[in-house]
Design a protein around this motif. Structure first.
Motif, PDB file in Angstrom:
ATOM      1  N   PRO A  45      22.006  98.041 -47.578  1.00 33.32           N
ATOM      2  CA  PRO A  45      21.756  98.029 -46.061  1.00 33.32           C
ATOM      3  C   PRO A  45      21.602  96.484 -45.528  1.00 33.32           C
ATOM      4  O   PRO A  45      21.607  95.502 -46.186  1.00 33.32           O
ATOM      5  CB  PRO A  45      20.001  98.379 -46.147  1.00 33.32           C
ATOM      6  N   HIS A  46      21.718  96.406 -44.296  1.00 35.73           N
ATOM      7  CA  HIS A  46      21.952  95.231 -43.649  1.00 35.73           C
ATOM      8  C   HIS A  46      21.122  94.918 -42.493  1.00 35.73           C
ATOM      9  O   HIS A  46      21.128  95.990 -41.698  1.00 35.73           O
ATOM     10  CB  HIS A  46      23.607  94.838 -43.420  1.00 35.73           C
ATOM     11  N   ALA A  47      20.454  93.783 -42.326  1.00 33.27           N
ATOM     12  CA  ALA A  47      19.698  93.659 -41.095  1.00 33.27           C
ATOM     13  C   ALA A  47      20.425  92.741 -39.977  1.00 33.27           C
ATOM     14  O   ALA A  47      20.409  91.412 -40.067  1.00 33.27           O
ATOM     15  CB  ALA A  47      18.313  93.134 -41.525  1.00 33.27           C
ATOM     16  N   MET A  59      19.535  89.279 -43.941  1.00 35.25           N
ATOM     17  CA  MET A  59      19.278  88.981 -45.351  1.00 35.25           C
ATOM     18  C   MET A  59      20.047  87.771 -45.599  1.00 35.25           C
ATOM     19  O   MET A  59      21.320  87.891 -45.516  1.00 35.25           O
ATOM     20  CB  MET A  59      19.834  90.295 -46.151  1.00 35.25           C
ATOM     21  N   CYS A  71      23.946  89.030 -40.589  1.00 36.21           N
ATOM     22  CA  CYS A  71      22.895  89.557 -41.119  1.00 36.21           C
ATOM     23  C   CYS A  71      21.873  88.851 -41.554  1.00 36.21           C
ATOM     24  O   CYS A  71      21.832  87.550 -41.902  1.00 36.21           O
ATOM     25  CB  CYS A  71      23.410  90.116 -42.553  1.00 36.21           C
ATOM     26  N   HIS A  88      23.143  87.296 -47.514  1.00 27.35           N
ATOM     27  CA  HIS A  88      24.259  87.824 -47.155  1.00 27.35           C
ATOM     28  C   HIS A  88      25.084  86.990 -46.119  1.00 27.35           C
ATOM     29  O   HIS A  88      26.186  86.904 -45.925  1.00 27.35           O
ATOM     30  CB  HIS A  88      23.979  89.236 -46.523  1.00 27.35           C
ATOM     31  N   MET A  96      28.558  87.262 -44.078  1.00 30.68           N
ATOM     32  CA  MET A  96      28.003  88.193 -43.026  1.00 30.68           C
ATOM     33  C   MET A  96      27.540  87.315 -41.767  1.00 30.68           C
ATOM     34  O   MET A  96      26.356  87.589 -41.160  1.00 30.68           O
ATOM     35  CB  MET A  96      26.966  89.077 -43.582  1.00 30.68           C
TER      36      MET A  96
HETATM   37 CU    CU Z   1      23.233  92.129 -45.139  1.00 34.06          CU
END
Ligand code: CU
Ligand code: C2O
Length: 457
Positions: free
Chosen positions: A390-392, A442, A440, A445, A450
């Motif tokens: 998952p990515h935020a 995170m 992202c 990431h 990202m």
């Molecule tokens: Cu991510």
């Protein structure tokens, strides 16, 4: 003669270099420096952290809507830094992104952040230089902009959730560039705190109504929040009120997301109620509410929605500037190559450079924006998560809505959690000129590829 920091500040103010000083008291400092915090109970000693104004998390900055935030960042850290004011719509020059909106502030240097807080809500601030290390070491704090007429509650509390990776001496693990973290779920800590406290508590009365402003300041942990002895509503997400408050049962809070919960203490027998974190390894209390004294004389009625901020409504999707953002890479992703600094690079070389992910085939902030939108234009971005994680995804300077398959719009957000292999679409009106990151949250990431950006002209 060597000028000390103090002398420099005094003379800068005296020569009018500090515009806010002209209005009287002068800007308040926000000092980023090494410090210590009590993150663990006895017999552990204090933890060495990086702190704003000597505390981790930093001070809650609280003001009324329409007020002005004026803080002179003083960098006493061993690294350059900046402050990003996450989620609040402000001028691009105040956004705190090094190399995009300002130069990073060198050790011993300072920078004046000065902006109008036109939107009420729960926001936060954190560095945008080596954020995966600096945020993790303790640099984060809440920025609260109160409504002109806040809803009736008995308590209004900020709960900044964070996790830490501590060793046996309760010191922060120095594994910030771990390729494993970067290519998997990010740096997940082994120790959770609320407002820096491992056993956070509040004293309340039965039938009290609480407004809890949750901020997820963790690098990568997704909190799964539940209640015991409490009931009420989700009133706002990422600082923006819900048009219709939703009954609060369980809430997923991804890195950087916020939620304003309005909750009544409904526990009628026990003398404790809890805000809970549901974890695979077992649930635990994030905050323990000790119920003390006589009950509140009368329960408050249903809550009315919080007053909305004036964000431009999405009038329609025709004529929108559009783009697709495809996420690739990470462990079990099978990515073979991506563009790094303008050059097609194979995965082994990417990993040697600390990269593990790509957005539209580029590992790291690309030269060209994802898209360019005219001021006032609607933007639609299709999100394609072709990874096993998952990515935020967080957009700077704007709030967006998820577009449903049937064309319906979700609530305003600045950070959306996109599940593994999920598809989604966001839409928003580009009403804030400048270059804005889209990355992202995170933070490992983001560091590992990202991050992209878009331009509003
Ligand atoms: Cu991510
Ligand atoms: Cu909260 Cu680009 O960050």
């Amino acid at each position: 003669m060597s000028l000390t920091r103090r002398h420099f500040l005094v003379s800068a103010a005296a020569t009018g270099l500090a515009p806010a000083a002209a209005h009287g008291a002068g800007p308040v400092a926000l000092t980023a420096a090494e410090g210590v915090a009590r993150l663990t109970p006895e017999p552990y000693g204090p933890t060495r952290v990086w702190a704003y104004d000597g505390t981790a998390p930093g001070p809650v900055i609280r003001l009324r809507r329409g007020g002005r935030v004026t803080r002179r960042l003083i960098n006493a850290l061993p690294q350059p830094t900046t402050v990003h004011w996450h989620g609040i719509r402000i001028a691009n020059a105040m956004d705190g992104v090094p190399g995009v909106t300002q130069e990073a502030v060198s050790p011993e240097a300072d920078f004046l952040y000065d902006f109008d807080a036109n939107d009420a809500g729960t926001y936060w601030y954190h560095p945008h230089v080596r954020s995966w290390e600096q945020v993790d070491r303790g640099l984060s704090g809440a920025l609260i902009v109160e409504e002109e007429a806040p809803p009736e509650v008995d308590r209004d509390e900020v709960l900044l959730l964070d996790d830490w990776r501590l060793d046996e001496q309760a010191q922060i693990h120095d594994s910030f560039d771990s390729m494993h973290d970067r290519s998997h779920a990010g740096r997940i800590g082994n120790h959770v705190t609320v407002n820096g406290n491992p056993a956070h508590g509040l004293t309340v009365r039965r039938h009290h109504r609480l407004r809890l402003r949750l901020v997820n300041a963790a690098n990568a942990r997704i909190f799964d929040i539940g209640l015991k002895g409490l009931a009420g509503w989700v009133a706002a997400l990422d600082g923006q009120p819900l048009a219709v408050p939703e009954p609060m049962t369980r809430l997923s809070l991804a890195p950087a997301q916020r939620a304003d919960l309005v909750l009544d203490v409904t526990e009628d027998e026990a003398d404790e109620a809890f805000l809970i974190s549901h974890e695979r390894g077992g649930d635990f209390a994030l905050t323990t509410l000790r119920i003390d004294g006589a009950a509140r004389p009368a329960r408050l009625a249903e809550m009315r929605p919080l007053p909305p901020n004036d964000l431009p409504p999405i009038a329609g999707l025709d004529g929108a500037a559009t783009a697709t953002l495809t996420m690739e890479g990470g462990a079990m992703g099978g990515m073979r190559a991506a563009v790094l600094d303008g050059v097609e690079t194979d995965i082994r070389e990417l990993v040697r450079s600390g990269r593990a992910w790509a957005l539209n085939g580029v590992a790291g902030v690309p030269e060209a924006p994802l898209l360019t939108a005219r001021l006032g234009q609607t933007v639609r971005i299709a999100l394609v998560n072709d990874t096993a994680w998952p990515h935020a995804m967080h957009l700077h300077g704007h709030h967006f809505r998820m577009v449903g398959k049937d064309g319906s719009f979700g609530p305003l957000r600045d950070t959306v959690l996109l599940d593994r292999q999920a598809r989604g679409e966001i839409a928003f009106v580009a009403d804030n000129p400048g270059d804005w990151l889209f990355h992202c949250h995170m933070l490992e990431h983001a560091a590992a590829g990202m991050s992209t950006w878009l331009r509003v002209v």
